[in-house]
Structure formats: structure tokens, C-alpha cells
Design a protein around this motif. Structure first.
Motif, PDB file in Angstrom:
ATOM      1  N   ARG A  52      41.394  67.997  77.566  1.00 44.76           N
ATOM      2  CA  ARG A  52      41.954  69.297  77.969  1.00 44.76           C
ATOM      3  C   ARG A  52      43.238  69.109  78.768  1.00 44.76           C
ATOM      4  O   ARG A  52      44.177  69.893  78.634  1.00 44.76           O
ATOM      5  CB  ARG A  52      40.930  70.068  78.795  1.00 44.76           C
ATOM      6  CG  ARG A  52      39.654  70.455  78.075  1.00 44.76           C
ATOM      7  CD  ARG A  52      39.854  71.508  76.986  1.00 44.76           C
ATOM      8  NE  ARG A  52      40.593  71.041  75.828  1.00 44.76           N
ATOM      9  CZ  ARG A  52      40.081  70.305  74.834  1.00 44.76           C
ATOM     10  NH1 ARG A  52      38.809  69.918  74.895  1.00 44.76           N
ATOM     11  NH2 ARG A  52      40.808  69.949  73.795  1.00 44.76           N
ATOM     12  N   GLU A  55      45.810  68.225  76.239  1.00 47.81           N
ATOM     13  CA  GLU A  55      46.156  69.431  75.485  1.00 47.81           C
ATOM     14  C   GLU A  55      47.142  70.292  76.277  1.00 47.81           C
ATOM     15  O   GLU A  55      48.146  70.771  75.721  1.00 47.81           O
ATOM     16  CB  GLU A  55      44.902  70.240  75.173  1.00 47.81           C
ATOM     17  CG  GLU A  55      45.199  71.544  74.422  1.00 47.81           C
ATOM     18  CD  GLU A  55      44.014  72.491  74.378  1.00 47.81           C
ATOM     19  OE1 GLU A  55      43.968  73.329  73.462  1.00 47.81           O
ATOM     20  OE2 GLU A  55      43.155  72.398  75.266  1.00 47.81           O
ATOM     21  N   ARG A  56      46.874  70.476  77.554  1.00 47.17           N
ATOM     22  CA  ARG A  56      47.740  71.313  78.382  1.00 47.17           C
ATOM     23  C   ARG A  56      49.151  70.719  78.491  1.00 47.17           C
ATOM     24  O   ARG A  56      50.151  71.445  78.397  1.00 47.17           O
ATOM     25  CB  ARG A  56      47.133  71.485  79.772  1.00 47.17           C
ATOM     26  CG  ARG A  56      47.905  72.466  80.634  1.00 47.17           C
ATOM     27  CD  ARG A  56      47.146  72.851  81.884  1.00 47.17           C
ATOM     28  NE  ARG A  56      47.875  73.887  82.620  1.00 47.17           N
ATOM     29  CZ  ARG A  56      47.851  75.181  82.325  1.00 47.17           C
ATOM     30  NH1 ARG A  56      47.120  75.611  81.302  1.00 47.17           N
ATOM     31  NH2 ARG A  56      48.553  76.053  83.031  1.00 47.17           N
ATOM     32  N   LEU A  59      50.883  71.355  75.295  1.00 53.24           N
ATOM     33  CA  LEU A  59      51.246  72.763  75.155  1.00 53.24           C
ATOM     34  C   LEU A  59      52.496  73.090  75.970  1.00 53.24           C
ATOM     35  O   LEU A  59      53.374  73.824  75.505  1.00 53.24           O
ATOM     36  CB  LEU A  59      50.084  73.657  75.593  1.00 53.24           C
ATOM     37  CG  LEU A  59      48.886  73.723  74.650  1.00 53.24           C
ATOM     38  CD1 LEU A  59      47.743  74.515  75.295  1.00 53.24           C
ATOM     39  CD2 LEU A  59      49.271  74.353  73.312  1.00 53.24           C
ATOM     40  N   ILE A 140      44.428  70.509  70.071  1.00 53.80           N
ATOM     41  CA  ILE A 140      44.659  71.944  70.213  1.00 53.80           C
ATOM     42  C   ILE A 140      43.400  72.691  69.795  1.00 53.80           C
ATOM     43  O   ILE A 140      42.968  72.610  68.651  1.00 53.80           O
ATOM     44  CB  ILE A 140      45.859  72.405  69.360  1.00 53.80           C
ATOM     45  CG1 ILE A 140      47.121  71.607  69.719  1.00 53.80           C
ATOM     46  CG2 ILE A 140      46.091  73.897  69.540  1.00 53.80           C
ATOM     47  CD1 ILE A 140      47.593  71.792  71.124  1.00 53.80           C
ATOM     48  N   GLN A 141      42.811  73.432  70.720  1.00 53.21           N
ATOM     49  CA  GLN A 141      41.558  74.121  70.448  1.00 53.21           C
ATOM     50  C   GLN A 141      41.749  75.417  69.675  1.00 53.21           C
ATOM     51  O   GLN A 141      40.882  75.815  68.896  1.00 53.21           O
ATOM     52  CB  GLN A 141      40.827  74.412  71.766  1.00 53.21           C
ATOM     53  CG  GLN A 141      40.279  73.176  72.458  1.00 53.21           C
ATOM     54  CD  GLN A 141      39.519  73.526  73.719  1.00 53.21           C
ATOM     55  OE1 GLN A 141      40.076  73.999  74.696  1.00 53.21           O
ATOM     56  NE2 GLN A 141      38.215  73.306  73.684  1.00 53.21           N
ATOM     57  N   ASN A 142      42.886  76.080  69.911  1.00 52.58           N
ATOM     58  CA  ASN A 142      43.146  77.349  69.234  1.00 52.58           C
ATOM     59  C   ASN A 142      43.445  77.091  67.756  1.00 52.58           C
ATOM     60  O   ASN A 142      44.482  76.525  67.398  1.00 52.58           O
ATOM     61  CB  ASN A 142      44.331  78.062  69.904  1.00 52.58           C
ATOM     62  CG  ASN A 142      44.545  79.467  69.383  1.00 52.58           C
ATOM     63  OD1 ASN A 142      44.652  79.686  68.183  1.00 52.58           O
ATOM     64  ND2 ASN A 142      44.608  80.421  70.289  1.00 52.58           N
ATOM     65  N   LEU A 247      51.222  82.345  71.132  1.00 51.09           N
ATOM     66  CA  LEU A 247      49.923  81.663  71.141  1.00 51.09           C
ATOM     67  C   LEU A 247      49.879  80.579  72.218  1.00 51.09           C
ATOM     68  O   LEU A 247      48.857  80.398  72.894  1.00 51.09           O
ATOM     69  CB  LEU A 247      49.645  81.062  69.759  1.00 51.09           C
ATOM     70  CG  LEU A 247      49.348  82.077  68.647  1.00 51.09           C
ATOM     71  CD1 LEU A 247      49.365  81.385  67.282  1.00 51.09           C
ATOM     72  CD2 LEU A 247      48.008  82.760  68.872  1.00 51.09           C
ATOM     73  N   ILE A 248      50.975  79.845  72.377  1.00 51.18           N
ATOM     74  CA  ILE A 248      51.037  78.811  73.417  1.00 51.18           C
ATOM     75  C   ILE A 248      50.918  79.437  74.806  1.00 51.18           C
ATOM     76  O   ILE A 248      50.156  78.960  75.654  1.00 51.18           O
ATOM     77  CB  ILE A 248      52.348  78.005  73.306  1.00 51.18           C
ATOM     78  CG1 ILE A 248      52.340  77.141  72.036  1.00 51.18           C
ATOM     79  CG2 ILE A 248      52.538  77.117  74.529  1.00 51.18           C
ATOM     80  CD1 ILE A 248      53.658  76.440  71.781  1.00 51.18           C
ATOM     81  N   SER A 250      49.552  82.198  75.589  1.00 51.84           N
ATOM     82  CA  SER A 250      48.186  82.702  75.768  1.00 51.84           C
ATOM     83  C   SER A 250      47.238  81.574  76.179  1.00 51.84           C
ATOM     84  O   SER A 250      46.380  81.756  77.065  1.00 51.84           O
ATOM     85  CB  SER A 250      47.699  83.354  74.463  1.00 51.84           C
ATOM     86  OG  SER A 250      46.366  83.771  74.576  1.00 51.84           O
ATOM     87  N   GLU A 251      47.391  80.400  75.569  1.00 52.99           N
ATOM     88  CA  GLU A 251      46.535  79.260  75.891  1.00 52.99           C
ATOM     89  C   GLU A 251      46.797  78.746  77.302  1.00 52.99           C
ATOM     90  O   GLU A 251      45.866  78.370  78.018  1.00 52.99           O
ATOM     91  CB  GLU A 251      46.758  78.139  74.876  1.00 52.99           C
ATOM     92  CG  GLU A 251      46.186  78.414  73.490  1.00 52.99           C
ATOM     93  CD  GLU A 251      44.691  78.639  73.521  1.00 52.99           C
ATOM     94  OE1 GLU A 251      43.968  77.739  73.991  1.00 52.99           O
ATOM     95  OE2 GLU A 251      44.245  79.721  73.095  1.00 52.99           O
ATOM     96  N   LYS A 254      45.016  80.522  80.242  1.00 57.09           N
ATOM     97  CA  LYS A 254      43.554  80.402  80.389  1.00 57.09           C
ATOM     98  C   LYS A 254      43.199  79.512  81.569  1.00 57.09           C
ATOM     99  O   LYS A 254      43.925  78.584  81.900  1.00 57.09           O
ATOM    100  CB  LYS A 254      42.949  79.835  79.094  1.00 57.09           C
ATOM    101  CG  LYS A 254      43.034  80.820  77.923  1.00 57.09           C
ATOM    102  CD  LYS A 254      42.396  80.212  76.694  1.00 57.09           C
ATOM    103  CE  LYS A 254      42.440  81.187  75.519  1.00 57.09           C
ATOM    104  NZ  LYS A 254      41.828  80.615  74.290  1.00 57.09           N
TER     105      LYS A 254
END
Length: 254
Positions: A52, A55-56, A59, A140-142, A247-248, A250-251, A254
């Protein structure tokens, strides 16, 4: 701890308590299994935390990369609009009423506005390319975002094909001008260079270019292809970049 358990087992065997020994051994095995499962769970949790975090970071890097892509795309869209407007001015010179009154300087300015630069969307793709080649896109989870990122390369391929076609049309016009036009006059009128010497061809003016149906056809095709590039390539590509950025963002919230 291991010595402690071993001593208990030895005491049970020496006392002839075989039944208790086996029960104890089974209990010990269960404890070991539980310990292993807990260790695996902790390891999996640590791995997910690392994934995670990775991922961040990806992103954030992608966000900056696609912001640059959006900025560059806006620039090339603006440039293409200038080229289309410049080409239209050159085409209008073919009108008899325009050709009778237009000056060599205006012709030079219009030709320069239409042909002085090529369209070329220079994509920033270092982060995305690295993620694709290393397999980190799977972090990437989305699913929707992952789909758009994976397909972005096909957008770039279509863009490059269209730009190459348009720039070839531009070269066709330039070659036509080199054959029939007077570039010495064009450059002089634009103030790019001062030719202080004369040639026997100085009497050749660029108004004669506008008696060529071949040049007119080249200009019309070039303008049409440039308009198609904006409408069918740049604008949809711009929307795709907007979608990816949305989308980025939005992620990252979170």
C-alpha cells in the motif's frame, strides 16, 4: 523454551505417562502451528502495508506525470489551432479578390503561421513505463484506474500515427513551396535574415504560388487532417488524461 518443552516430554516418558506424553506432544504441535499461522499473518500484514505504501508513492508519481501530460497536451492543442488558423489564411489567398490585394509580407506571415512548426505531443511516461515493465501496475487496487493505465499506450500509438500523417502533409506543402516559391522573399519579409544581394530570380514573387491546384489540394488536406487530429485524437486523449487524474486523486484521498 525448546529445552523447557523437551524436559517436560522427557519427564513424562520417564514416569511412564505415555498417554499424557502424546496429549502433550499434540498440544505442542498445535501451539507450533498456531505460532506459524500468527507469524504468517503478521508477515502478510507487513507485506500488505509495504504494498500500500508502494502503491501510494506510485500514485503520487503518476499524478505528477499526468499533470505534465495534460499541460503538454493543452500546449499542442493550442499550437494545432494556430496551425489550422494559419492554413486557412493561406487557403483564403487563393480567392481572386484576396490575391489582387495581398502583400508579399502578408503571404510570408501566413505561410509561417501554417508551416513553421510541427505538432508533436511529447508524452511524459517514465513512471508508467517503469510500472508496466516491472509489474508494479498490479499494486494498483482500483480496477478501473488499472485498466485506463494499461490502455494508455494504445492512445499514444494512435496519436503518433496521426501526427506522423499530418506532419507528412506539412512536408508535402513545404516541398511544393521549395519547388515554386521564393523563400528568399519569405525569409526577408519575416525579418529572419537580410539578404543584401540580388539574384536574377528576385522578380519571382510568391503570388504565383496561388495559381497551383496542387498546392491548394495539399493545403486543404493538411487543414482537414489537422482538424481531425484535434477532434478525434487530442480531445479524446485529453479526456482520458482527465479521467486518469480523477481516479488517481480519488485513490489518494482514501
Amino acid at each position: 523454551m525448546i529445552k523447557f518443552f523437551r524436559k517436560i516430554r522427557q519427564n513424562l516418558l520417564s514416569e511412564g505417562k505415555t498417554g499424557k506424553y502424546f496429549k502433550y506432544a499434540i498440544g505442542e504441535i498445535i501451539l507450533v502451528v498456531i505460532g506459524i499461522l500468527i507469524a504468517l499473518q503478521i508477515n502478510n500484514w507487513n507485506l500488505k502495508v509495504k504494498e500500500r505504501n508502494a502503491e501510494r508513492l506510485n500514485l503520487i508519481a503518476l499524478q505528477e506525470e499526468f499533470k505534465e501530460n495534460k499541460k503538454e497536451l493543452n500546449n499542442v492543442i493550442a499550437l494545432n489551432a494556430q496551425i489550422i488558423a494559419g492554413t486557412e489564411k493561406v487557403i483564403q489567398t487563393f480567392k481572386v479578390s484576396t490575391l489582387d490585394t495581398i502583400s508579399e509580407r502578408t503571404i510570408a506571415i501566413n505561410i509561417s503561421g501554417a508551416l513553421s512548426r510541427e505538432i508533436n505531443f511529447v508524452q511524459s511516461s517514465g513512471v508508467l513505463s517503469e510500472m508496466l515493465s516491472s509489474g508494479e501496475l498490479k499494486l494498483i487496487q482500483n480496477i478501473e484506474l488499472k485498466h485506463h493505465l494499461a490502455g494508455f499506450g494504445s492512445w499514444i500509438e494512435r496519436n503518433e500515427q496521426q501526427e506522423n500523417e499530418v506532419n507528412q502533409f506539412r512536408k508535402d506543402i513545404t516541398n511544393q513551396l521549395l519547388k515554386s516559391g521564393n523563400f528568399k522573399k519569405i525569409i526577408t519579409e519575416l525579418g529572419s535574415s537580410d539578404f543584401n544581394w540580388e539574384t536574377s530570380l528576385d522578380s519571382v514573387n510568391n503570388k504565383s504560388l496561388f495559381n497551383s491546384i496542387e498546392l491548394l489540394n495539399h493545403l486543404i488536406v493538411f487543414k482537414s487532417a489537422s482538424e481531425i487530429t484535434t477532434r478525434q485524437i487530442y480531445e479524446p486523449l485529453s479526456k482520458e488524461v482527465d479521467t486518469i487524474l480523477k481516479l488517481i486523486n480519488s485513490e489518494l484521498k482514501k
